[in-house]
Design a protein around this motif. Structure first.
Motif, PDB file in Angstrom:
ATOM      1  N   TYR A   1       0.806  -1.208   0.000  1.00  0.00           N
ATOM      2  CA  TYR A   1       0.000   0.000   0.000  1.00  0.00           C
ATOM      3  C   TYR A   1       0.845   1.266   0.000  1.00  0.00           C
ATOM      4  O   TYR A   1       0.397   2.303   0.442  1.00  0.00           O
ATOM      5  CB  TYR A   1      -0.949  -0.019   1.198  1.00  0.00           C
ATOM      6  CG  TYR A   1      -1.915  -1.160   1.118  1.00  0.00           C
ATOM      7  CD1 TYR A   1      -1.751  -2.268   1.938  1.00  0.00           C
ATOM      8  CD2 TYR A   1      -2.953  -1.154   0.201  1.00  0.00           C
ATOM      9  CE1 TYR A   1      -2.615  -3.342   1.850  1.00  0.00           C
ATOM     10  CE2 TYR A   1      -3.828  -2.224   0.120  1.00  0.00           C
ATOM     11  CZ  TYR A   1      -3.659  -3.302   0.935  1.00  0.00           C
ATOM     12  OH  TYR A   1      -4.511  -4.356   0.846  1.00  0.00           O
ATOM     13  N   VAL A   2       2.047   1.198  -0.504  1.00  0.00           N
ATOM     14  CA  VAL A   2       2.892   2.377  -0.629  1.00  0.00           C
ATOM     15  C   VAL A   2       3.439   2.467  -2.049  1.00  0.00           C
ATOM     16  O   VAL A   2       3.663   1.458  -2.708  1.00  0.00           O
ATOM     17  CB  VAL A   2       4.065   2.387   0.383  1.00  0.00           C
ATOM     18  CG1 VAL A   2       3.552   2.412   1.809  1.00  0.00           C
ATOM     19  CG2 VAL A   2       4.997   1.236   0.178  1.00  0.00           C
ATOM     20  N   VAL A   3       3.622   3.697  -2.502  1.00  0.00           N
ATOM     21  CA  VAL A   3       4.228   3.913  -3.809  1.00  0.00           C
ATOM     22  C   VAL A   3       5.734   3.800  -3.628  1.00  0.00           C
ATOM     23  O   VAL A   3       6.336   4.580  -2.908  1.00  0.00           O
ATOM     24  CB  VAL A   3       3.857   5.295  -4.377  1.00  0.00           C
ATOM     25  CG1 VAL A   3       4.560   5.529  -5.700  1.00  0.00           C
ATOM     26  CG2 VAL A   3       2.352   5.418  -4.529  1.00  0.00           C
ATOM     27  N   SER A   4       6.311   2.819  -4.251  1.00  0.00           N
ATOM     28  CA  SER A   4       7.745   2.593  -4.142  1.00  0.00           C
ATOM     29  C   SER A   4       8.430   2.973  -5.447  1.00  0.00           C
ATOM     30  O   SER A   4       7.958   2.631  -6.531  1.00  0.00           O
ATOM     31  CB  SER A   4       8.022   1.125  -3.834  1.00  0.00           C
ATOM     32  OG  SER A   4       9.405   0.885  -3.842  1.00  0.00           O
ATOM     33  N   LEU A   5       9.540   3.689  -5.318  1.00  0.00           N
ATOM     34  CA  LEU A   5      10.318   4.095  -6.490  1.00  0.00           C
ATOM     35  C   LEU A   5      11.624   3.322  -6.582  1.00  0.00           C
ATOM     36  O   LEU A   5      12.485   3.645  -7.401  1.00  0.00           O
ATOM     37  CB  LEU A   5      10.613   5.595  -6.424  1.00  0.00           C
ATOM     38  CG  LEU A   5       9.403   6.517  -6.299  1.00  0.00           C
ATOM     39  CD1 LEU A   5       9.856   7.957  -6.161  1.00  0.00           C
ATOM     40  CD2 LEU A   5       8.465   6.338  -7.469  1.00  0.00           C
ATOM     41  N   ASP A   6      11.763   2.286  -5.768  1.00  0.00           N
ATOM     42  CA  ASP A   6      13.018   1.553  -5.661  1.00  0.00           C
ATOM     43  C   ASP A   6      13.409   0.792  -6.921  1.00  0.00           C
ATOM     44  O   ASP A   6      14.573   0.740  -7.291  1.00  0.00           O
ATOM     45  CB  ASP A   6      12.974   0.569  -4.490  1.00  0.00           C
ATOM     46  CG  ASP A   6      12.894   1.277  -3.160  1.00  0.00           C
ATOM     47  OD1 ASP A   6      13.285   2.462  -3.083  1.00  0.00           O
ATOM     48  OD2 ASP A   6      12.432   0.639  -2.197  1.00  0.00           O
ATOM     49  N   HIS A   7      12.437   0.184  -7.578  1.00  0.00           N
ATOM     50  CA  HIS A   7      12.728  -0.656  -8.737  1.00  0.00           C
ATOM     51  C   HIS A   7      12.021  -0.109  -9.974  1.00  0.00           C
ATOM     52  O   HIS A   7      10.927   0.439  -9.880  1.00  0.00           O
ATOM     53  CB  HIS A   7      12.264  -2.094  -8.493  1.00  0.00           C
ATOM     54  CG  HIS A   7      12.883  -2.712  -7.283  1.00  0.00           C
ATOM     55  ND1 HIS A   7      14.190  -3.139  -7.250  1.00  0.00           N
ATOM     56  CD2 HIS A   7      12.386  -2.958  -6.049  1.00  0.00           C
ATOM     57  CE1 HIS A   7      14.465  -3.624  -6.057  1.00  0.00           C
ATOM     58  NE2 HIS A   7      13.393  -3.516  -5.303  1.00  0.00           N
ATOM     59  N   GLU A   8      12.641  -0.313 -11.111  1.00  0.00           N
ATOM     60  CA  GLU A   8      12.084   0.189 -12.368  1.00  0.00           C
ATOM     61  C   GLU A   8      10.688  -0.375 -12.623  1.00  0.00           C
ATOM     62  O   GLU A   8       9.786   0.346 -13.043  1.00  0.00           O
ATOM     63  CB  GLU A   8      13.042  -0.166 -13.519  1.00  0.00           C
ATOM     64  CG  GLU A   8      12.686   0.490 -14.842  1.00  0.00           C
ATOM     65  CD  GLU A   8      11.658  -0.287 -15.624  1.00  0.00           C
ATOM     66  OE1 GLU A   8      10.880   0.342 -16.357  1.00  0.00           O
ATOM     67  OE2 GLU A   8      11.614  -1.518 -15.508  1.00  0.00           O
ATOM     68  N   TRP A   9      10.482  -1.652 -12.352  1.00  0.00           N
ATOM     69  CA  TRP A   9       9.181  -2.271 -12.608  1.00  0.00           C
ATOM     70  C   TRP A   9       8.108  -1.698 -11.689  1.00  0.00           C
ATOM     71  O   TRP A   9       6.950  -1.561 -12.097  1.00  0.00           O
ATOM     72  CB  TRP A   9       9.257  -3.792 -12.495  1.00  0.00           C
ATOM     73  CG  TRP A   9       9.598  -4.318 -11.136  1.00  0.00           C
ATOM     74  CD1 TRP A   9      10.845  -4.593 -10.663  1.00  0.00           C
ATOM     75  CD2 TRP A   9       8.696  -4.612 -10.059  1.00  0.00           C
ATOM     76  NE1 TRP A   9      10.775  -5.045  -9.371  1.00  0.00           N
ATOM     77  CE2 TRP A   9       9.458  -5.061  -8.974  1.00  0.00           C
ATOM     78  CE3 TRP A   9       7.317  -4.534  -9.925  1.00  0.00           C
ATOM     79  CZ2 TRP A   9       8.877  -5.430  -7.765  1.00  0.00           C
ATOM     80  CZ3 TRP A   9       6.743  -4.917  -8.718  1.00  0.00           C
ATOM     81  CH2 TRP A   9       7.530  -5.360  -7.666  1.00  0.00           C
ATOM     82  N   GLU A  10       8.483  -1.319 -10.466  1.00  0.00           N
ATOM     83  CA  GLU A  10       7.506  -0.702  -9.555  1.00  0.00           C
ATOM     84  C   GLU A  10       7.132   0.696 -10.049  1.00  0.00           C
ATOM     85  O   GLU A  10       5.957   1.061 -10.051  1.00  0.00           O
ATOM     86  CB  GLU A  10       8.064  -0.610  -8.139  1.00  0.00           C
ATOM     87  CG  GLU A  10       8.178  -1.947  -7.445  1.00  0.00           C
ATOM     88  CD  GLU A  10       8.777  -1.832  -6.062  1.00  0.00           C
ATOM     89  OE1 GLU A  10       8.096  -2.239  -5.106  1.00  0.00           O
ATOM     90  OE2 GLU A  10       9.911  -1.322  -5.942  1.00  0.00           O
ATOM     91  N   ARG A  11       8.135   1.469 -10.453  1.00  0.00           N
ATOM     92  CA  ARG A  11       7.866   2.804 -10.992  1.00  0.00           C
ATOM     93  C   ARG A  11       6.968   2.704 -12.213  1.00  0.00           C
ATOM     94  O   ARG A  11       5.993   3.453 -12.349  1.00  0.00           O
ATOM     95  CB  ARG A  11       9.170   3.510 -11.359  1.00  0.00           C
ATOM     96  CG  ARG A  11      10.000   3.890 -10.151  1.00  0.00           C
ATOM     97  CD  ARG A  11      11.169   4.777 -10.534  1.00  0.00           C
ATOM     98  NE  ARG A  11      12.060   4.202 -11.530  1.00  0.00           N
ATOM     99  CZ  ARG A  11      13.096   3.418 -11.234  1.00  0.00           C
ATOM    100  NH1 ARG A  11      13.378   3.108  -9.973  1.00  0.00           N
ATOM    101  NH2 ARG A  11      13.862   2.933 -12.199  1.00  0.00           N
ATOM    102  N   ARG A  12       7.273   1.778 -13.111  1.00  0.00           N
ATOM    103  CA  ARG A  12       6.479   1.592 -14.325  1.00  0.00           C
ATOM    104  C   ARG A  12       5.033   1.224 -13.988  1.00  0.00           C
ATOM    105  O   ARG A  12       4.085   1.785 -14.564  1.00  0.00           O
ATOM    106  CB  ARG A  12       7.113   0.509 -15.206  1.00  0.00           C
ATOM    107  CG  ARG A  12       6.441   0.345 -16.553  1.00  0.00           C
ATOM    108  CD  ARG A  12       7.120  -0.709 -17.415  1.00  0.00           C
ATOM    109  NE  ARG A  12       7.107  -2.012 -16.745  1.00  0.00           N
ATOM    110  CZ  ARG A  12       8.203  -2.694 -16.397  1.00  0.00           C
ATOM    111  NH1 ARG A  12       9.394  -2.212 -16.657  1.00  0.00           N
ATOM    112  NH2 ARG A  12       8.104  -3.869 -15.816  1.00  0.00           N
TER     113      ARG A  12
END
Length: 58
Positions: free
Chosen positions: A12-23
């Motif tokens: 339930y958090v917006v994660s910017l750690d990994h490219e696939w999560e950002r995408r």
């Protein structure tokens, strides 16, 4: 075994750690990576707050 109902899940958090999560977040929120980064820096990683922030900016 009891579950802690007040525990905040990483789902339930917006994660910017990994490219696939950002995408995935960019697709879900219909925004660019700079917009997503700015929103998270401004309001934190709560998806509802990030979504509202991005919508207000348009």
């Amino acid at each position: 075994m009891s579950e802690d109902k007040n525990r905040y899940s990483d789902d339930y958090v917006v994660s910017l750690d990994h490219e696939w999560e950002r995408r995935n977040w960019m697709n879900w929120l219909h925004c660019s990576e700079p917009e997503l980064r700015h929103a998270v820096e401004s309001v934190g990683s709560d998806p509802d707050n990030v979504r509202r922030f991005i919508r207000q900016g348009r």
